[in-house]
Motif scaffolding. Structure first.
Motif, mmCIF file in Angstrom:
data_model
loop_
_atom_site.group_PDB
_atom_site.id
_atom_site.type_symbol
_atom_site.label_atom_id
_atom_site.label_comp_id
_atom_site.label_asym_id
_atom_site.label_seq_id
_atom_site.Cartn_x
_atom_site.Cartn_y
_atom_site.Cartn_z
ATOM 1 N N GLN A 114 66.534 68.870 61.435
ATOM 2 C CA GLN A 114 66.352 68.940 59.988
ATOM 3 C C GLN A 114 65.503 70.115 59.540
ATOM 4 O O GLN A 114 65.644 70.588 58.420
ATOM 5 N N ARG A 115 64.619 70.608 60.372
ATOM 6 C CA ARG A 115 63.754 71.720 59.970
ATOM 7 C C ARG A 115 64.266 73.049 60.500
ATOM 8 O O ARG A 115 63.545 74.040 60.533
ATOM 9 N N TRP A 120 67.703 64.307 63.563
ATOM 10 C CA TRP A 120 66.361 64.398 62.985
ATOM 11 C C TRP A 120 65.659 65.677 63.441
ATOM 12 O O TRP A 120 65.019 66.366 62.640
ATOM 13 N N ALA A 121 65.781 66.005 64.715
ATOM 14 C CA ALA A 121 65.129 67.205 65.230
ATOM 15 C C ALA A 121 65.680 68.464 64.574
ATOM 16 O O ALA A 121 64.975 69.475 64.454
ATOM 17 N N GLY A 138 53.100 63.244 65.360
ATOM 18 C CA GLY A 138 54.120 63.715 64.433
ATOM 19 C C GLY A 138 55.532 63.343 64.817
ATOM 20 O O GLY A 138 56.486 63.690 64.103
ATOM 21 N N GLY A 139 55.722 62.636 65.919
ATOM 22 C CA GLY A 139 57.063 62.260 66.341
ATOM 23 C C GLY A 139 57.611 61.080 65.543
ATOM 24 O O GLY A 139 56.855 60.262 65.004
ATOM 25 N N ARG A 140 58.935 61.002 65.462
ATOM 26 C CA ARG A 140 59.600 59.892 64.787
ATOM 27 C C ARG A 140 60.295 59.046 65.845
ATOM 28 O O ARG A 140 61.101 59.563 66.634
ATOM 29 N N GLY A 170 63.212 72.299 67.614
ATOM 30 C CA GLY A 170 63.332 70.851 67.522
ATOM 31 C C GLY A 170 63.280 70.245 68.916
ATOM 32 O O GLY A 170 63.783 70.836 69.881
ATOM 33 N N ALA A 205 58.002 72.220 65.114
ATOM 34 C CA ALA A 205 59.277 71.670 64.641
ATOM 35 C C ALA A 205 59.253 70.148 64.742
ATOM 36 O O ALA A 205 58.265 69.543 65.166
ATOM 37 N N ASN A 206 60.369 69.536 64.347
ATOM 38 C CA ASN A 206 60.456 68.077 64.388
ATOM 39 C C ASN A 206 60.485 67.557 65.826
ATOM 40 O O ASN A 206 61.104 68.162 66.709
ATOM 41 N N ALA A 243 61.565 64.064 67.773
ATOM 42 C CA ALA A 243 62.188 62.738 67.728
ATOM 43 C C ALA A 243 61.993 62.081 69.092
ATOM 44 O O ALA A 243 62.203 62.716 70.135
#
Length: 582
Positions: free
Chosen positions: A575-576, A572-573, A498-500, A395, A473-474, A476
């Motif tokens: 979560q996966r 958020w990072a 793909g970033g939030r 993440g 991975a996530n 953020a």
């Protein structure tokens, strides 16, 4: 007046009792709410008469021109009890019978006053001796303030005005955001020029000239439009001083977020979580209320961010003694004012690096504080960091807060190291002025958009991926109003990668400014010639990049040492992750 003068004009004097100059009874006009109107025809210019009285108007002839002095009560004085005032009017007498003259009688008191004045004028010397005339006080010469030769502008007022006109025209044909500024702030270049022209004309010193020119460009609400001049060797130098603390705006309150160890702010008793109520006796609320007028920021939120970040830092003359600033703080309802002496030392431990990799448990945290400097240096810095990030893909949080930009190529290069293919974060358009084409060789080949005269066709804002694969991975990305210009480019690219985006809307400043040299002062002004748009075609200038999750700071969190936006990004990072993050 002499008796001969009175006799020559005796037939005319009768007009004051109601007869006109021809000896006929004047026709009465309807009485209005303010008085009575009478008509009088002026004598032929060949007549020997020199003055005429009609109603409450005394008319004197000078050569071929009649001048009329009308006495009447002050406005709103129907009774005429106020002191009379005079109005003078002129009528040319190029041909016989010019007129008529209309005069307003506001009260009988005014007519009586005029009759007494005329009687006194024709009665010869006064019966009582005139009061003794007091000697006039000595005249004190008015001297202009002494201006140091080094501070005097070495060119004329006309040249200064011409330079302002040159700048106005350069902005008109090159500035990419003029229409946005008209819509958001009502910017009108011609109206601005008319307002600043007197100030520029009167600005005989560099201090006043710089203030006027900086004020003019700041009216555009764009920090990219900047006026700069290299100071002469003999001009006063300034130094940066600091109070030894940092603050943040949290829901409209100015909160202390950090107190430097060993600083005068710490010695004064300021602490994290304190609310700053006033600065040098000026309430912070008052400053907050006028942030919309802070002209160097494209969004009010960006102006608020700059204020919270910038007020503890100031400039002072290098040889001037430092004075304590009065800081009023509130803590648990108690309000106290303390004196904090500015310091010339920097932040303990120095300023942090532009790009830095940390870890929050298994989560990699890449802090990108600036995108300044050559691309080669950024690639050399980021390369090893990306290897470490990909080696343990648990993440990733990329913190862009407070990054006021730099070079767009750096934004593209950093985003490219997180993806394998191409990512496009939006588009750009260039204002195709001659100045813009000459400033950038790449812009010379741009084609004009047939649907938008004077603008290039839209160019994709693309990063060409160089990674072996997309980060698994996530990601953020933490943003705020301090993220601007190339930082906003990076935010758009990272979202497409793909970033939030988490936090607050960015500052809203797109640039690629060109530099214009002014003809007389040789000062430079940077003018953005390119506009940036998000994938949906919305402009970034003045609007910023909206987060996917909007999270704001609050006082309680700051006092407790928490960072709500960063904490949400870490969550958020995580979560996966195969196992939950601690």
């Amino acid at each position: 007046m002499s008796s001969s003068f009175q006799e020559a004009n005796a037939p005319v004097l009768r007009a004051s009792s109601g007869e006109n100059v021809a000896g006929q009874r004047a026709r009465r006009q309807p009485r209005s709410a303010t008085g009575r109107i009478s008509d009088t025809r002026l004598p032929d210019s060949r007549s020997p008469r020199r003055w005429v009285v009609s109603g409450n108007t005394l008319m004197l002839r000078f050569d071929s021109t009649w001048r009329g002095v009308t006495h009447h009560g002050l406005p709103g004085s129907a009774s005429g009890q106020h002191a009379p005032v005079s109005r003078e009017r002129s009528w040319p007498t190029d041909r016989p019978g010019d007129g008529p003259v209309r005069c307003m009688l506001t009260s009988m008191t005014c007519r009586a006053f005029l009759a007494l004045a005329l009687a006194a004028c024709g009665s010869g010397p006064a019966a009582h001796p005139a009061p003794a005339v007091q000697a006039a006080p000595p005249v004190v010469p008015v001297t202009e303030p002494v201006v140091a030769a080094t501070d005097r502008v070495p060119f004329s007022s006309e040249e200064r005005v011409a330079e302002l006109a040159f700048l106005r025209d350069a902005i008109r044909d090159t500035y990419a955001h003029l229409e946005v500024k008209k819509q958001q702030w009502g910017v009108d270049l011609d109206a601005l020029f008319a307002r600043y022209e007197p100030r520029i004309r009167a600005a005989e010193t560099w201090t006043r000239y710089e203030a006027a020119m900086v004020g003019f460009v700041s009216e555009l609400h764009d920090a990219h439009v900047a006026w700069r001049r290299k100071r002469g060797a003999s001009e006063a130098k300034r130094r940066i001083v600091r109070l030894g603390l940092d603050t943040k705006l949290a829901k409209g309150e100015l909160i202390v977020s950090n107190v430097w160890k060993g600083s005068s702010a710490e010695a004064a008793g300021l602490a994290v979580g304190d609310r700053i109520v006033a600065i040098d006796d000026e309430p912070v609320d008052r400053r907050m209320a006028v942030l919309a007028t802070v002209r160097s920021a494209s969004r009010v939120e960006a102006a608020a961010y700059d204020f919270a970040e910038g007020w503890p830092v100031s400039r002072a003359a290098i040889d001037a003694p430092l004075r304590a600033r009065q800081i009023t703080r509130e803590r648990a309802g108690a309000v106290v004012t303390v004196g904090v002496l500015p310091e010339t030392t920097g932040r303990p431990g120095g300023e942090p690096p532009a790009i830095e990799l940390e870890h929050d448990g298994p989560i990699a945290v890449l802090r990108v504080r600036s995108l300044e400097g050559p691309v080669k240096k950024l690639v050399e810095t980021v390369g090893p960091l990306m290897e470490a990030i990909f080696a343990a893909p648990h993440g990733l949080v990329i913190d862009l807060r407070g990054n006021d930009g730099g070079f767009e190529d750096n934004a593209r290069a950093l985003a490219a190291r997180l993806v394998a293919g191409d990512v496009t974060g939006g588009t750009t358009r260039v204002r195709l002025s001659q100045r813009a084409r000459e400033a950038h060789r790449a812009w010379q080949a741009l084609v004009e958009d047939p649907d938008r005269k004077g603008w290039s066709v839209a160019q994709p804002l693309t990063a060409h991926g160089v990674a072996a694969g997309r980060y698994p991975a996530n990601i953020a990305v933490v943003i705020d109003a301090g993220c601007r210009s190339s930082c906003e480019t990076l935010a758009l690219l990272l979202r497409e990668a793909g970033g939030r985006l988490i936090g607050e809307r960015t500052g809203g400043a797109s640039g690629a400014p060109i530099t214009v040299v002014l003809p007389s002062s040789k000062a430079t002004v940077t003018i953005p010639a390119r506009a940036m748009y998000d994938p949906h075609g919305a402009p970034i200038e003045g609007f910023g990049v909206a987060p996917d999750d909007e999270i704001f700071d609050d006082r309680a969190a700051i006092a407790a040492g928490h960072d709500p936006a960063f904490d949400a990004a870490v969550a958020w990072a995580c979560q996966r992750q195969a196992s939950p993050c601690p």
